[in-house]
Design a protein around this motif. Structure first.
Motif, short mmCIF file in Angstrom:
data_model
loop_
_atom_site.label_atom_id
_atom_site.label_comp_id
_atom_site.label_asym_id
_atom_site.label_seq_id
_atom_site.Cartn_x
_atom_site.Cartn_y
_atom_site.Cartn_z
N GLU B 502 0.84 -1.20 0.00
CA GLU B 502 0.00 0.00 0.00
C GLU B 502 0.88 1.26 0.00
O GLU B 502 0.64 2.21 -0.74
CB GLU B 502 -0.88 -0.02 1.25
CG GLU B 502 -2.06 0.93 1.19
CD GLU B 502 -2.71 1.07 2.57
OE1 GLU B 502 -3.38 2.07 2.79
OE2 GLU B 502 -2.50 0.17 3.42
N ALA B 503 1.94 1.21 0.84
CA ALA B 503 2.88 2.34 0.90
C ALA B 503 3.56 2.52 -0.46
O ALA B 503 3.75 3.64 -0.94
CB ALA B 503 3.90 2.11 1.99
N GLN B 504 3.91 1.37 -1.07
CA GLN B 504 4.55 1.40 -2.38
C GLN B 504 3.67 2.14 -3.39
O GLN B 504 4.14 3.02 -4.12
CB GLN B 504 4.75 -0.07 -2.84
CG GLN B 504 5.93 -0.28 -3.73
CD GLN B 504 7.22 -0.04 -2.99
OE1 GLN B 504 7.37 -0.42 -1.82
NE2 GLN B 504 8.16 0.63 -3.63
N ALA B 505 2.41 1.78 -3.39
CA ALA B 505 1.47 2.41 -4.32
C ALA B 505 1.33 3.90 -4.02
O ALA B 505 1.25 4.73 -4.93
CB ALA B 505 0.11 1.72 -4.23
N PRO B 518 7.38 6.79 -11.88
CA PRO B 518 7.55 5.82 -10.79
C PRO B 518 8.98 5.30 -10.67
O PRO B 518 9.41 4.96 -9.56
CB PRO B 518 6.60 4.67 -11.18
CG PRO B 518 5.61 5.28 -12.10
CD PRO B 518 6.29 6.41 -12.80
N GLU B 519 9.75 5.25 -11.79
CA GLU B 519 11.13 4.73 -11.71
C GLU B 519 12.00 5.54 -10.75
O GLU B 519 13.00 5.05 -10.26
CB GLU B 519 11.84 4.78 -13.08
CG GLU B 519 11.16 4.07 -14.22
CD GLU B 519 10.18 4.98 -14.93
OE1 GLU B 519 8.99 4.91 -14.56
OE2 GLU B 519 10.59 5.76 -15.80
N TYR B 520 11.60 6.78 -10.52
CA TYR B 520 12.42 7.62 -9.64
C TYR B 520 12.52 7.05 -8.23
O TYR B 520 13.45 7.37 -7.51
CB TYR B 520 11.85 9.04 -9.58
CG TYR B 520 12.29 9.89 -10.73
CD1 TYR B 520 11.70 9.75 -11.97
CD2 TYR B 520 13.30 10.83 -10.57
CE1 TYR B 520 12.11 10.51 -13.04
CE2 TYR B 520 13.72 11.60 -11.65
CZ TYR B 520 13.13 11.44 -12.87
OH TYR B 520 13.55 12.19 -13.94
N ALA B 521 11.58 6.20 -7.83
CA ALA B 521 11.60 5.64 -6.49
C ALA B 521 12.89 4.86 -6.23
O ALA B 521 13.35 4.77 -5.10
CB ALA B 521 10.39 4.75 -6.27
N GLN B 522 13.47 4.30 -7.29
CA GLN B 522 14.69 3.50 -7.11
C GLN B 522 15.97 4.34 -7.15
O GLN B 522 17.04 3.85 -6.90
CB GLN B 522 14.79 2.41 -8.19
CG GLN B 522 14.13 1.10 -7.80
CD GLN B 522 12.61 1.20 -7.94
OE1 GLN B 522 12.11 1.56 -8.98
NE2 GLN B 522 11.92 0.90 -6.85
N ARG B 523 15.84 5.60 -7.51
CA ARG B 523 17.07 6.40 -7.67
C ARG B 523 17.50 7.06 -6.37
O ARG B 523 16.73 7.14 -5.42
CB ARG B 523 16.83 7.49 -8.72
CG ARG B 523 16.54 6.87 -10.07
CD ARG B 523 16.60 7.87 -11.16
NE ARG B 523 16.04 7.27 -12.36
CZ ARG B 523 15.64 7.95 -13.42
NH1 ARG B 523 15.76 9.27 -13.42
NH2 ARG B 523 15.16 7.35 -14.46
#
Lengths: 318, 712
Positions: B502-505, B518-523
């Protein structure tokens, strides 16, 4: 500036009181009493009780502490248990010899260390800088006692140029005195020079990248003026603090070096006191070393304040 | 190729540079910081070099005096100064000009003066070196120079160390240094960027006056288009190391012919009283200068880009004498100027704009009542640099500083309140007080009805969820060891809002809100540009669905084209989520663009407060009037003639008697200003001015932004 001085002196006094309490506390936590140690294991209980009475060991601890600490203030360091002599002259002699060792070493560290640091910063990224860096890391990494052994083997045993151990007073001639100093000093300074020069290099590099150095160049000043007048005074500020900390490292090194080179200084005396359970001697020695280290830091703080206009002149003008 | 603009103006140029290229060797190949730049400055003219960070503008300035260091590889086809060829392999000829024929003034006066040397000695150095003066002669000349740059009590200043002077005084001292040997050309690299807007105005006035008197030529580097327009005759717009447009400043700013110049102008917020709905930011980011594209360097961010832009673009002369590096320049210059297009945009109608302004408690989200903060300074350590939250000035004499003094403020739901003032006025401290990041010394603060003044840490928790903050510098407010995902997720977990998938979303949703993929979450933060980092800061602040966000100089560290995008984003979020902002900024243009109401702070207190349109139009508090007069605004150069100027600089601290602005006030009445606390007049409901001047006198003041101001 006066306020700053008073504040620093109060801090130093506080540190010395705390340190003396800690050193004094050793006698309180040691198993067995001092009377036991003096009289040896064959003493009767009556003898011990009598001596404890004479030495005042039955008084409350703060009375004992005050007697001991106030003695220091008037130069009475007590009696050595093993040598049966007043400690003050013993310590002063040893201190004088250690001071010669430390002073000489410190002078070399300050001059050569700062100079190599500046050289490294000016030649940053070039061959000289890289060669210096390799040497610096090597000398920081290898411990002092290793150099003791290497130097003795090379200059005393193999070449026979210098005496391996011992000490000769100045009255025996300057060169004889100096010949006994070379190896201990050489051992002490290698690591510290490397340390000081590393830190000076980074301080100097930072200053060389500052805008005011660019501004000095933009004024058309020759590079040596930029370096010595504009950059160096600012780079020296952090170096002063580092040098004061290094005084502590120097004392640690002196203990090792004095023992290995059989140099009759304060360090060796403290080791002797510990080995022979000569408590009063040890307490006096440790307290003196602490006081010197604290004073070195005080001097560094004052030098820093003196060299830094921000502390020297607070008031704003416009 | 055409002759650069400077050559048209009478005779041989003083400085003539053609095809200047500066390269750095990097691990990924050669980085071309400056690529074939050509410009010229005629005697007595002022050339502005304008561009954003990474454009190479400072590199150009530094190259003139060979100040870049050996790692920079410089080459040029032509490089002459006063007819002398300066292209020699060891740059000895350029070095020889330093300090007497070409003088330089640097950006940050705080770091351009050596902290260990007295100011007078620093000014004397070039005199001794180049003019062969003795110490005594030089010292006498230093006094003259300091007096000439408008420094009162030159003797005291000459004997002072830099830390004892204010920023404006330091910059004057540096200008005096540059003037010393009577140079032909003065190079100024962002000379006012580190200064407050009122001090900036003083310095720009001084430059104008010195330029006329000494027949100086000027090379003025700045990111600030308004400042460039005020100072310069000609302008050279730099993008990614290439000159994209150059010509007379008036032409370039009135009808920009290169899409980048247009983009810059369209990104500028303006402090006019008329609210504009949106700025037009430039999308994308600077290209990788180690692999610059063969065609137009701006093409990938350009709205006019088409297939023809893939061909190399050479600078081309237009009919009006300008040079533009764009094959579509004529068509673009003929288009409507971006300024006009903006002015026609409909006025903003934020949720709060419609409501009646006022400070009644009814419905106030944030209620601040007579809040004060006194900082205690270590008395014995007087003289050390104290750096409080908002970059407080060096305070030494008084052991205490009254940073905020009895401020009352209301922020209603969905309302944007702008807080503006010079550095040291206490605006950042007030922002922190409201969120209780620091403890108020007196007064009362309530957030959404909860009194937070004496609340415990536990009692503050629910309030922390409601009120968040975005800081000025995203580089230091984002943990470099955490991914963007972790950073945005943290408040969700801390407040038990969401966990796991849920937090991920929710993280993806929040990133979407600030328009990050959304890819920015991994940077990691270092992989993001300045604008992207600030978006992450905003996403983090939004994570708890707050009703109120303090934006403390949230766009001040960004380039204008990026700032425009963030301002648009903030406006959208306000409209969509109904979140209220306290917008703290030194930049009136930013405040005017976004705020519904404005509070003007001076020395810890609010001197004027009201709806934006009313604060930005007469009647003004004299301080507001001075602030507005000081802002350099593109297209309003003529305004310079009738502006009011503040003397001196803000000096904080100390107890206040009478009006706190009295010592600098251009409209001071008399002793009453020094003794009596000024009354608060209310020219319109919700608009309050604390001033002794009668309201009629305040109303009689002409508007600072002539026609642009609405009739209140």
């Amino acid at each position: 500036m006066i306020g700053y001085l008073i504040q620093r002196l109060l801090t130093v006094a506080g540190i010395l009181v705390v340190m003396s309490l800690l050193v004094f506390g050793i006698t309180q936590v040691m198993p067995g009493s001092v009377a036991h140690m003096i009289l040896g294991e064959f003493a009767t209980n009556d003898q011990i009780a009598a001596l404890e009475q004479t030495l005042g060991l039955n008084d409350p601890w703060h009375v004992q502490y005050w007697r001991w600490a106030s003695g220091f203030l008037v130069g009475d360091f007590g009696q050595s248990l093993t040598m049966q002599r007043p400690i003050a002259p013993l310590i002063l002699d040893a201190l004088g010899r250690s001071a010669a060792l430390a002073g000489l070493s410190f002078g070399f560290v300050a001059v050569i260390g700062l100079w190599l640091g500046i050289l490294g910063a000016v030649k940053a990224g070039r061959f000289t800088d890289h060669a210096l860096a390799i040497g610096q890391y090597f000398f920081i990494a290898v411990p002092e006692f290793f150099w003791c052994i290497v130097l003795i083997m090379l200059f005393a045993t193999t070449l026979g140029w210098l005496p391996a151990t011992g000490y000769a007073p100045m009255s025996d001639g300057f060169w004889r005195w100096l010949s006994h100093m070379v190896l201990p000093v050489g051992t002490l300074v290698t690591g510290l020079i490397a340390h000081v020069s590393r830190l000076t290099r980074s301080a100097m590099l930072e200053v060389l990248q500052s805008t005011y150095v660019s501004a000095a160049r933009a004024k058309g000043l020759p590079e040596r003026t930029v370096l010595w007048r504009h950059a160096l005074p600012n780079a020296l500020l952090p170096a002063i603090t580092v040098l004061a900390v290094d005084v502590g490292i120097l004392f640690g090194g002196i203990v090792v070096v004095e023992v290995v080179f059989a140099y009759p200084g304060l360090g060796r005396m403290i080791v002797y006191a510990i080995e022979n359970k000569d408590l009063p001697l040890m307490q006096a020695g440790v307290l003196i070393v602490t006081a010197i280290y604290t004073m070195a830091n005080l001097v560094a703080d004052l030098l820093y304040a003196w060299a830094n206009p921000r502390i020297r002149y607070g008031r704003s003008v416009a | 190729m055409s002759a650069p603009a400077g050559q048209d103006q009478g005779g041989a140029p003083l400085l003539d540079v053609h095809g200047l290229t500066v390269e750095y060797a990097t691990g990924r190949g050669n980085l071309r910081a400056v690529d074939g730049a050509s410009f010229a400055i005629a005697p007595g003219r002022a050339l502005g070099i304008v561009g954003e960070s990474g454009s190479g503008k400072s590199t150009v300035a530094m190259t003139l005096l060979d100040l870049l260091g050996p790692e920079a590889g410089m080459s040029a086809e032509r490089f002459t100064f006063e007819g002398e060829d300066l292209l020699d392999p060891v740059a000895a000829r350029r070095k020889a000009l330093r300090g007497h024929r070409i003088a330089m003034v640097f950006q940050d006066p705080g770091s351009a003066l050596n902290p260990a040397i007295q100011v007078g000695r620093q000014i004397a150095e070039p005199l001794i070196r180049h003019r062969g003066m003795t110490q005594t002669q030089a010292a006498a000349r230093v006094q003259e120079l300091l007096a000439e740059v408008g420094i009162p009590r030159p003797a005291d200043v000459a004997a002072a160390y830099p830390h004892q002077l204010s920023g404006g005084m330091k910059q004057r001292a540096l200008i005096a240094t540059a003037l010393g040997c009577e140079p032909r050309l003065m190079v100024l690299d962002e000379p006012t960027t580190a200064l407050d807007v009122t001090i900036e105005a003083q310095i720009l006035d001084l430059l104008e006056q010195l330029r006329g008197k000494h027949d100086l030529s000027i090379l003025f580097v700045s990111h600030n288009l308004g400042v460039i327009e005020r100072v310069c005759d000609d302008v050279c717009v730099l993008y990614a190391g290439r000159v994209v447009e150059q010509g007379a400043a008036a032409q370039v700013f009135a009808a920009p012919a290169h899409p980048y110049t247009r983009g810059l102008l369209g990104s500028l917020p303006r402090p006019s009283a008329q609210r504009l709905s949106r700025l037009t930011p430039i999308p994308g980011r600077l290209p990788d200068l180690t692999r610059a594209p063969a065609g137009c360097i701006f093409a990938e961010r350009c709205e006019h880009a088409e297939a023809g832009c893939g061909k190399p673009q050479e600078p081309r002369a237009l009919a009006d004498g300008r040079t533009v590096r764009c094959w579509k320049a004529e068509a673009i210059a003929a288009g409507a100027p971006p300024t006009q297009a903006m002015a026609e945009a409909p006025p903003d109608a934020g949720p709060a704009a419609a409501g009646a302004p006022g400070t009644t408690d009814a419905g106030a989200l944030i209620a601040v009542d007579a809040v004060g903060k006194t900082f205690r300074l270590g008395g014995m350590l007087a003289g050390l640099r104290f750096d409080f939250s908002g970059g407080f000035p060096l305070r030494t004499d008084p052991p205490k500083v009254r940073a905020v003094d009895g401020v009352s403020l209301r922020v209603r739901p969905g309302e944007v309140v702008g807080l503006v003032g010079e550095s040291g006025c206490g605006k950042s401290t007030l922002g922190r007080l409201i969120l209780r990041l620091i403890e108020p010394s007196d007064g009362r603060i309530a957030i959404d009805g909860h009194d937070v003044t004496g609340a415990s840490v536990a009692a503050l928790r629910p309030v922390r969820r409601l009120a968040q903050m975005v800081f000025q510098n995203p580089d230091s407010s984002l943990n470099p060891r955490q991914t963007i995902g972790q950073i945005v997720r943290r408040p969700l977990e801390l407040f038990g809002i969401a966990r796991g998938a849920e937090a991920q979303a929710k993280v993806v949703e929040l990133l979407g809100m600030v328009r990050l993929a959304p890819e920015y979450a991994q940077r990691y933060p270092h992989q993001l540009s300045g604008g992207e980092k600030q978006r992450v800061s905003i996403a983090r602040a939004l994570a708890t669905s707050p009703k109120f966000i303090v934006l403390d100089e949230a766009t001040s560290a960004l380039d204008v084209s990026v700032q425009a995008a963030i301002l648009n984003l903030l406006a959208d979020l306000r409209d969509r989520l109904g979140v209220a902002y306290l917008l703290i900024s030194h930049d009136l243009s930013v405040i005017a663009h976004l705020a519904d109401r404005v509070a003007v702070m001076y020395r810890g207190a609010v001197v004027e407060e009201g709806p934006s349109a009313q604060v930005l139009a007469p009647p003004y508090h004299p301080y507001t009037e001075a602030l507005l007069s000081a802002v350099p605004v593109v297209g309003l150069k003529d305004r310079a003639a009738q502006r009011v100027r503040l003397k001196g600089a803000l000096i904080g601290g100390g107890a206040v008697r009478g009006c706190r602005f009295a010592d600098r006030c251009p409209r001071r009445i008399g002793p009453i200003c020094d003794t009596e606390t000024p009354p608060v007049v209310e020219p319109a409901p919700g608009h309050r001015i604390a001033c002794h001047l009668p309201l009629e006198a305040l109303r009689a003041v002409p508007p600072v932004f002539g026609a642009a101001a609405p009739h209140a």
